[in-house]
Design an enzyme around this catalytic site. Sequence first.
Site, short mmCIF file in Angstrom:
data_model
loop_
_atom_site.label_atom_id
_atom_site.label_comp_id
_atom_site.label_asym_id
_atom_site.label_seq_id
_atom_site.Cartn_x
_atom_site.Cartn_y
_atom_site.Cartn_z
N LYS A 22 -35.97 26.59 4.57
CA LYS A 22 -36.81 25.58 3.90
C LYS A 22 -38.18 26.18 3.59
CE LYS A 22 -39.07 22.54 6.62
NZ LYS A 22 -40.51 22.48 6.48
N ASN A 23 -38.74 26.90 4.56
CA ASN A 23 -40.13 27.38 4.41
C ASN A 23 -40.24 28.62 3.54
OD1 ASN A 23 -40.79 25.23 5.93
ND2 ASN A 23 -41.28 26.37 7.78
N ARG A 101 -46.58 18.05 2.76
CA ARG A 101 -47.81 18.80 2.58
C ARG A 101 -47.56 20.12 1.87
NH1 ARG A 101 -51.11 19.78 5.57
NH2 ARG A 101 -51.28 22.01 5.33
N CYS A 125 -50.84 15.22 9.62
CA CYS A 125 -49.46 14.81 9.92
C CYS A 125 -49.38 14.72 11.44
CB CYS A 125 -48.47 15.81 9.35
SG CYS A 125 -48.37 17.30 10.31
N ARG A 130 -54.14 19.60 9.97
CA ARG A 130 -53.60 20.44 8.89
C ARG A 130 -54.61 20.61 7.74
NH1 ARG A 130 -47.94 20.24 9.44
NH2 ARG A 130 -47.83 22.18 8.28
N PRO A 131 -55.78 21.15 8.02
CA PRO A 131 -56.78 21.31 6.94
C PRO A 131 -56.30 22.32 5.88
CG PRO A 131 -57.46 22.49 8.90
CD PRO A 131 -56.24 21.71 9.29
N ASP A 133 -58.84 24.19 4.17
CA ASP A 133 -60.10 24.87 3.83
C ASP A 133 -59.88 26.33 3.45
OD1 ASP A 133 -61.16 26.06 6.99
OD2 ASP A 133 -59.36 24.88 6.62
N ASP A 314 -42.54 26.86 15.40
CA ASP A 314 -41.46 25.97 14.95
C ASP A 314 -40.26 25.99 15.88
OD1 ASP A 314 -41.99 26.46 11.37
OD2 ASP A 314 -43.08 25.34 12.91
N ILE A 336 -50.86 27.30 17.88
CA ILE A 336 -51.01 27.18 16.43
C ILE A 336 -51.48 25.79 16.02
CG2 ILE A 336 -49.83 27.41 14.19
CD1 ILE A 336 -49.96 30.06 15.73
N ARG A 406 -35.45 16.37 6.89
CA ARG A 406 -36.39 17.18 6.09
C ARG A 406 -36.12 18.67 6.29
NH1 ARG A 406 -42.45 16.05 6.79
NH2 ARG A 406 -42.30 17.84 5.39
C1 EPZ Z 1 -46.24 26.63 7.60
O1 EPZ Z 1 -47.14 25.55 7.58
C2 EPZ Z 1 -44.87 26.03 7.84
N1 EPZ Z 1 -44.54 25.12 6.73
C3 EPZ Z 1 -44.87 25.28 9.17
O2 EPZ Z 1 -43.57 24.78 9.38
C4 EPZ Z 1 -45.21 26.26 10.29
O3 EPZ Z 1 -45.27 25.58 11.51
C5 EPZ Z 1 -46.58 26.91 9.98
O4 EPZ Z 1 -46.54 27.53 8.68
C6 EPZ Z 1 -46.96 27.95 11.01
O5 EPZ Z 1 -45.99 28.95 11.04
C7 EPZ Z 1 -44.12 25.64 5.57
O6 EPZ Z 1 -44.01 26.84 5.41
C8 EPZ Z 1 -43.77 24.64 4.49
P1 EPZ Z 1 -50.53 27.36 8.53
P2 EPZ Z 1 -48.68 25.78 7.10
O7 EPZ Z 1 -51.39 27.19 7.34
O8 EPZ Z 1 -48.71 26.81 6.04
C9 EPZ Z 1 -54.69 26.17 10.37
C10 EPZ Z 1 -41.95 23.19 9.91
O9 EPZ Z 1 -41.70 22.58 10.96
N2 EPZ Z 1 -55.18 26.13 8.98
O10 EPZ Z 1 -49.98 28.70 8.84
O11 EPZ Z 1 -49.27 24.45 6.80
C11 EPZ Z 1 -53.71 25.02 10.66
O12 EPZ Z 1 -54.42 23.86 11.00
C12 EPZ Z 1 -43.39 23.36 9.48
O13 EPZ Z 1 -41.10 23.69 9.15
C13 EPZ Z 1 -56.54 25.94 8.74
O14 EPZ Z 1 -57.32 25.79 9.66
O15 EPZ Z 1 -49.31 26.34 8.43
C14 EPZ Z 1 -52.92 25.57 11.80
O16 EPZ Z 1 -53.63 25.36 13.00
C15 EPZ Z 1 -44.35 22.67 10.41
N3 EPZ Z 1 -56.98 25.89 7.44
C16 EPZ Z 1 -52.86 27.08 11.52
O17 EPZ Z 1 -53.88 27.34 10.56
C17 EPZ Z 1 -56.13 26.05 6.38
O18 EPZ Z 1 -56.59 26.04 5.22
C18 EPZ Z 1 -51.55 27.55 10.93
O19 EPZ Z 1 -51.30 26.76 9.80
C19 EPZ Z 1 -54.76 26.25 6.65
C20 EPZ Z 1 -54.31 26.29 7.95
#
Ligand code: EPZ
Length: 427
Positions: A22-23, A101, A125, A130-131, A133, A314, A336, A406
């Site tokens: 999916k990801n 998202r 969520c 989930r910012p 920035d 995950d 994370i 999902r």
């Molecule tokens: C991806 O989410 C995956 N989703 C998530 O899978 C997975 O848990 C995550 O990566 C971590 O591996 C998809 O690929 C669709 P991140 P993503 O940006 O990209 C912080 C599932 O169950 N952050 O790597 O949203 C954030 O808050 C889902 O399949 C910022 O601070 O995750 C988190 O603490 C859940 N600012 C950390 O980084 C930002 O602009 C990692 O988030 C972006 C992220």
Amino acid sequence: MDQIRIAGGRALKGEISIYGAKNAALPLMAASLLTSETLTLSNLPHLADISTLAHLLAGLGVEIGMNGDADNGGNAGRVLSLRAETISETTAPYDLVRRMRASMLVLGPLLARAGAATVSLPGGCAIGTRPIDIHLAGLERLGATIELRHGYVNAAAPRGLTGGEFRLPVPSVGATENLLMAASMAKGETVLSNAAREPEVADLANCLCAMGAEIEGIGSDELRVRGVAGLHGTDHEVLPDRIETGTYALAAAMTGGEIELVGARAELLSSPLEAFAETGMHIGETARGLVVRGDGRARSIDVQTQPYPGFPTDLQAQMMALMAVSDGASMITETIFENRFMHVPELVRMGADITVRGGTALVRGVAKLKGAPVMATDLRASVSLVLAGLVAEGETVVSRVYHLDRGYERLEQKLAACGAQIERVEP
Ligand code: EPZ
């Protein structure tokens, strides 16, 4: 809303097909916005999130065709052709983005192709705020102007994007993917440092290169992109889902069964497989993928989630289900996301002995879990409750299984085919 009912105690035996991640599929689908030619994706999973993104992309002007010969087993409808001949709309509406998202992933490609994008802020969520920035700071670094108005991100780059150097403060998967797609058609060179190294990022980068992008450092934390004027179509097979692989491996181990995971690739999840082996799980590679066998109670180990190549967040909830019935005490630390222990109170209702302090859960293995009515809260927490139900005494009923749909295709059918007493019921 559907529920899943499980009568625990059966050892799982048989085989489970692992399809595309999916990801990986979601960013790959967003990449179709970068070209006026057809991007054909195969090995897609049948998941709600895939349909939601397809609906969103169609609203932006992407022509989508689902095909895939119906006769080769479960492969019907796993091939998606996407063609954004023209971008007719550059707004991703709130009612779609709030549901998923990952819709945020249209931001970079829309900016690169159309020079403008209006995407609803995704909102938080269950697992955290989930910012975004880092996505926005990176796009500004590439010359976009970003404005936040009425809950929407309004991004513009009327004269196109310009390459630059950007260090991600956190190796964000989504931000790396958005910036990679934006940089692929920016003028000049972009260097993304502290980039996410997840296999799904590499899969996207490889597909972008097949579309004509020039990217170096794929798989490393420094991605060097030389922007090109335009990208062309290609055919791409989505890499297998390492999280689904790990989930079913745990199901085999917890129930003391043996399952062949057909289509799985061990190298995509070496860190969790090492941890699983430490618990006593037997894992072997086969010509078709992996075979996993559990015998006796798992040994307790400590686990800390990390960005790739560390133990994936995950799989944290699913690992906790195994540790809940292990032979000792296990410390599970989630680094994370700030709120990814929602499965804990539900597991405790099933008799698990778990204490949470901040980002760490102390799990003391118990001899037996007891079936109970439980509530799914997010995608991976839901499946940890199903795993617990497979070994619990008596009946477990998991509600709100739309969370499961999902990210897991036909979960109850795959488990039932391996001997689990599990069914989907409409209450
Ligand atoms: C991806 O989410 C995956 N989703 C998530 O899978 C997975 O848990 C995550 O990566 C971590 O591996 C998809 O690929 C669709 P991140 P993503 O940006 O990209 C912080 C599932 O169950 N952050 O790597 O949203 C954030 O808050 C889902 O399949 C910022 O601070 O995750 C988190 O603490 C859940 N600012 C950390 O980084 C930002 O602009 C990692 O988030 C972006 C992220």
